[in-house]
Design a protein around this motif. Sequence first.
Motif, PDB file in Angstrom:
ATOM      1  N   PHE A   1       0.950 -11.227 -10.079  1.00  0.00           N
ATOM      2  CA  PHE A   1       1.351 -11.634 -11.369  1.00  0.00           C
ATOM      3  C   PHE A   1       2.097 -13.305 -11.122  1.00  0.00           C
ATOM      4  CE2 PHE A   1       1.751  -7.254 -12.051  1.00  0.00           C
ATOM      5  CZ  PHE A   1       0.681  -7.136 -12.823  1.00  0.00           C
ATOM      6  N   ASP A   2       2.683 -13.422 -10.087  1.00  0.00           N
ATOM      7  CA  ASP A   2       3.393 -14.925  -9.720  1.00  0.00           C
ATOM      8  C   ASP A   2       2.721 -15.770  -9.141  1.00  0.00           C
ATOM      9  OD1 ASP A   2       5.536 -13.729 -11.718  1.00  0.00           O
ATOM     10  OD2 ASP A   2       6.280 -12.706 -10.010  1.00  0.00           O
ATOM     11  N   SER A   3       1.761 -15.486  -7.905  1.00  0.00           N
ATOM     12  CA  SER A   3       1.436 -16.202  -7.110  1.00  0.00           C
ATOM     13  C   SER A   3       0.520 -17.340  -7.423  1.00  0.00           C
ATOM     14  CB  SER A   3       0.840 -15.512  -5.903  1.00  0.00           C
ATOM     15  OG  SER A   3      -0.540 -15.033  -6.420  1.00  0.00           O
ATOM     16  N   GLY A   4      -0.448 -17.096  -8.630  1.00  0.00           N
ATOM     17  CA  GLY A   4      -1.300 -17.949  -8.779  1.00  0.00           C
ATOM     18  C   GLY A   4      -2.374 -18.144  -7.907  1.00  0.00           C
ATOM     19  N   LEU A   5      -2.558 -17.036  -7.050  1.00  0.00           N
ATOM     20  CA  LEU A   5      -3.589 -17.125  -6.114  1.00  0.00           C
ATOM     21  C   LEU A   5      -5.280 -16.945  -6.601  1.00  0.00           C
ATOM     22  CD1 LEU A   5      -1.935 -15.098  -3.126  1.00  0.00           C
ATOM     23  CD2 LEU A   5      -2.401 -17.511  -3.199  1.00  0.00           C
ATOM     24  N   PRO A   6      -6.350 -17.252  -6.390  1.00  0.00           N
ATOM     25  CA  PRO A   6      -7.404 -17.181  -6.913  1.00  0.00           C
ATOM     26  C   PRO A   6      -7.999 -15.931  -6.580  1.00  0.00           C
ATOM     27  CG  PRO A   6      -7.887 -18.560  -5.352  1.00  0.00           C
ATOM     28  CD  PRO A   6      -6.243 -18.219  -5.166  1.00  0.00           C
ATOM     29  N   PHE A   7      -7.666 -14.849  -6.738  1.00  0.00           N
ATOM     30  CA  PHE A   7      -8.051 -13.481  -6.026  1.00  0.00           C
ATOM     31  C   PHE A   7      -9.271 -12.892  -7.315  1.00  0.00           C
ATOM     32  CE2 PHE A   7      -4.035 -12.196  -8.019  1.00  0.00           C
ATOM     33  CZ  PHE A   7      -4.569 -11.201  -9.057  1.00  0.00           C
ATOM     34  N   GLY A   8     -10.134 -12.191  -6.527  1.00  0.00           N
ATOM     35  CA  GLY A   8     -10.917 -11.476  -7.287  1.00  0.00           C
ATOM     36  C   GLY A   8     -10.391 -10.069  -7.928  1.00  0.00           C
ATOM     37  N   GLN A   9      -9.816  -9.322  -6.869  1.00  0.00           N
ATOM     38  CA  GLN A   9      -9.064  -8.012  -7.054  1.00  0.00           C
ATOM     39  C   GLN A   9      -7.770  -7.985  -6.216  1.00  0.00           C
ATOM     40  OE1 GLN A   9     -11.889  -5.066  -5.835  1.00  0.00           O
ATOM     41  NE2 GLN A   9     -12.284  -4.564  -8.080  1.00  0.00           N
ATOM     42  N   ALA A  10      -6.802  -7.385  -6.840  1.00  0.00           N
ATOM     43  CA  ALA A  10      -5.516  -7.159  -6.014  1.00  0.00           C
ATOM     44  C   ALA A  10      -5.215  -5.766  -6.205  1.00  0.00           C
ATOM     45  CB  ALA A  10      -4.318  -8.070  -6.591  1.00  0.00           C
ATOM     46  N   ILE A  11      -5.347  -4.838  -5.451  1.00  0.00           N
ATOM     47  CA  ILE A  11      -5.028  -3.355  -5.569  1.00  0.00           C
ATOM     48  C   ILE A  11      -4.366  -2.987  -4.465  1.00  0.00           C
ATOM     49  CG2 ILE A  11      -6.539  -1.072  -5.503  1.00  0.00           C
ATOM     50  CD1 ILE A  11      -9.045  -2.755  -5.734  1.00  0.00           C
ATOM     51  N   ILE A  12      -3.012  -2.264  -5.182  1.00  0.00           N
ATOM     52  CA  ILE A  12      -2.284  -1.573  -4.455  1.00  0.00           C
ATOM     53  C   ILE A  12      -2.895   0.165  -4.156  1.00  0.00           C
ATOM     54  CG2 ILE A  12      -0.653  -1.032  -6.096  1.00  0.00           C
ATOM     55  CD1 ILE A  12       1.630  -1.390  -3.746  1.00  0.00           C
ATOM     56  N   GLU A  13      -2.925   0.489  -2.951  1.00  0.00           N
ATOM     57  CA  GLU A  13      -3.445   1.753  -2.609  1.00  0.00           C
ATOM     58  C   GLU A  13      -2.877   2.875  -1.974  1.00  0.00           C
ATOM     59  OE1 GLU A  13      -7.650   1.952  -1.830  1.00  0.00           O
ATOM     60  OE2 GLU A  13      -7.798  -0.524  -1.928  1.00  0.00           O
ATOM     61  N   LYS A  14      -3.038   3.969  -2.193  1.00  0.00           N
ATOM     62  CA  LYS A  14      -2.356   5.040  -1.468  1.00  0.00           C
ATOM     63  C   LYS A  14      -3.624   5.903  -0.963  1.00  0.00           C
ATOM     64  CE  LYS A  14       1.610   6.317  -3.828  1.00  0.00           C
ATOM     65  NZ  LYS A  14       2.569   7.142  -4.772  1.00  0.00           N
ATOM     66  N   ARG A  15      -3.366   6.187   0.392  1.00  0.00           N
ATOM     67  CA  ARG A  15      -4.353   7.349   0.923  1.00  0.00           C
ATOM     68  C   ARG A  15      -3.736   8.246   1.651  1.00  0.00           C
ATOM     69  NH1 ARG A  15      -9.657   6.659  -0.071  1.00  0.00           N
ATOM     70  NH2 ARG A  15      -9.462   4.474  -0.409  1.00  0.00           N
ATOM     71  N   GLY A  16      -3.396   9.687   1.331  1.00  0.00           N
ATOM     72  CA  GLY A  16      -2.739  10.416   1.888  1.00  0.00           C
ATOM     73  C   GLY A  16      -1.419  10.574   2.220  1.00  0.00           C
ATOM     74  N   THR A  17      -0.672   9.435   1.609  1.00  0.00           N
ATOM     75  CA  THR A  17       0.879   9.458   1.927  1.00  0.00           C
ATOM     76  C   THR A  17       1.471   9.403   0.692  1.00  0.00           C
ATOM     77  OG1 THR A  17       0.787   7.360   1.988  1.00  0.00           O
ATOM     78  CG2 THR A  17       0.129   7.835   4.046  1.00  0.00           C
ATOM     79  N   PRO A  18       2.665   9.607   0.503  1.00  0.00           N
ATOM     80  CA  PRO A  18       3.463   9.484  -0.519  1.00  0.00           C
ATOM     81  C   PRO A  18       3.730   8.117  -0.805  1.00  0.00           C
ATOM     82  CG  PRO A  18       4.978  10.209   1.415  1.00  0.00           C
ATOM     83  CD  PRO A  18       3.490  10.302   1.782  1.00  0.00           C
ATOM     84  N   HIS A  19       3.806   7.234   0.081  1.00  0.00           N
ATOM     85  CA  HIS A  19       4.098   5.853   0.127  1.00  0.00           C
ATOM     86  C   HIS A  19       2.814   5.061  -0.177  1.00  0.00           C
ATOM     87  CE1 HIS A  19       8.338   6.641   1.044  1.00  0.00           C
ATOM     88  NE2 HIS A  19       7.682   7.500   2.117  1.00  0.00           N
ATOM     89  N   TRP A  20       2.796   3.724  -0.819  1.00  0.00           N
ATOM     90  CA  TRP A  20       1.854   2.867  -0.976  1.00  0.00           C
ATOM     91  C   TRP A  20       1.307   2.478   0.623  1.00  0.00           C
ATOM     92  CZ3 TRP A  20      -0.585   3.113  -5.360  1.00  0.00           C
ATOM     93  CH2 TRP A  20       0.239   3.216  -6.466  1.00  0.00           C
ATOM     94  N   SER A  21       0.160   2.454   1.025  1.00  0.00           N
ATOM     95  CA  SER A  21      -0.515   2.531   2.282  1.00  0.00           C
ATOM     96  C   SER A  21      -0.745   1.097   2.358  1.00  0.00           C
ATOM     97  CB  SER A  21      -1.809   3.045   2.327  1.00  0.00           C
ATOM     98  OG  SER A  21      -1.450   4.658   2.282  1.00  0.00           O
ATOM     99  N   TRP A  22      -1.482   0.066   1.326  1.00  0.00           N
ATOM    100  CA  TRP A  22      -1.881  -1.180   1.662  1.00  0.00           C
ATOM    101  C   TRP A  22      -2.162  -1.820   0.507  1.00  0.00           C
ATOM    102  CZ3 TRP A  22      -5.369   2.575   3.646  1.00  0.00           C
ATOM    103  CH2 TRP A  22      -6.592   2.909   2.695  1.00  0.00           C
ATOM    104  N   ILE A  23      -2.539  -3.187   0.785  1.00  0.00           N
ATOM    105  CA  ILE A  23      -2.977  -3.915  -0.418  1.00  0.00           C
ATOM    106  C   ILE A  23      -4.177  -4.422  -0.233  1.00  0.00           C
ATOM    107  CG2 ILE A  23      -2.334  -6.010  -1.854  1.00  0.00           C
ATOM    108  CD1 ILE A  23       0.590  -5.835  -1.233  1.00  0.00           C
ATOM    109  N   HIS A  24      -5.174  -4.175  -1.174  1.00  0.00           N
ATOM    110  CA  HIS A  24      -6.363  -5.021  -1.147  1.00  0.00           C
ATOM    111  C   HIS A  24      -6.472  -6.416  -1.859  1.00  0.00           C
ATOM    112  CE1 HIS A  24     -10.825  -5.060  -1.897  1.00  0.00           C
ATOM    113  NE2 HIS A  24     -10.560  -5.685  -3.001  1.00  0.00           N
ATOM    114  N   VAL A  25      -6.978  -7.301  -1.065  1.00  0.00           N
ATOM    115  CA  VAL A  25      -7.396  -8.514  -1.836  1.00  0.00           C
ATOM    116  C   VAL A  25      -8.659  -9.186  -1.649  1.00  0.00           C
ATOM    117  CG1 VAL A  25      -4.788  -9.152  -1.957  1.00  0.00           C
ATOM    118  CG2 VAL A  25      -6.091  -9.962  -0.043  1.00  0.00           C
TER     119      VAL A  25
END
Length: 157
Positions: free
Chosen positions: A100-124
């Motif tokens: 929302f604030d960076s102005g980066l020219p990304f296609g997708q920004a996805i925050i993902e969880k995989r088998g943990t109670p916490h967010w695991s990584w950010i996909h860009v």
Amino acid sequence: MTFVPGNASPHFPWAELGVTTATPAAHRDAMGVLASTILEPIRAHVGAAVRVNRPDLWLNGRGWRATRGIGSATSQHLVGQAADLDIDGDLVALFRWIAFDSGLPFGQAIIEKRGTPHWSWIHVSLGVPYRDPGKVGQVLCSPDGVSYQRVTRATAL
């Protein structure tokens, strides 16, 4: 972009990005663009290391996800146009900045969880011209590693 041993950008060595001399030139070039236009600004914002968790380029001709039956055969990961990253720090705050604030020219920004109670990584991923103009700027979350939901500035994560 020409492959040279060393770094794709000031803070991202080719090896960390999964690029070798066997990586197809178009994939290597895309990863170089990702490093310079997306990953370096994120690193500057964080002011500390940004880890690329899973470079997916050509592990025996298939990416990390494909070798595990995860994701799409058309994933931008497979052609050097996307990366999953992590930091020591507040992953949600970084995700919100990217989205929302960076102005980066990304296609997708996805925050993902995989088998943990916490967010695991950010996909860009890279945006235009690597991704259809109608599908750029997508901001999503995947709370279970399977389903994806749109995220807005007002969405609580």
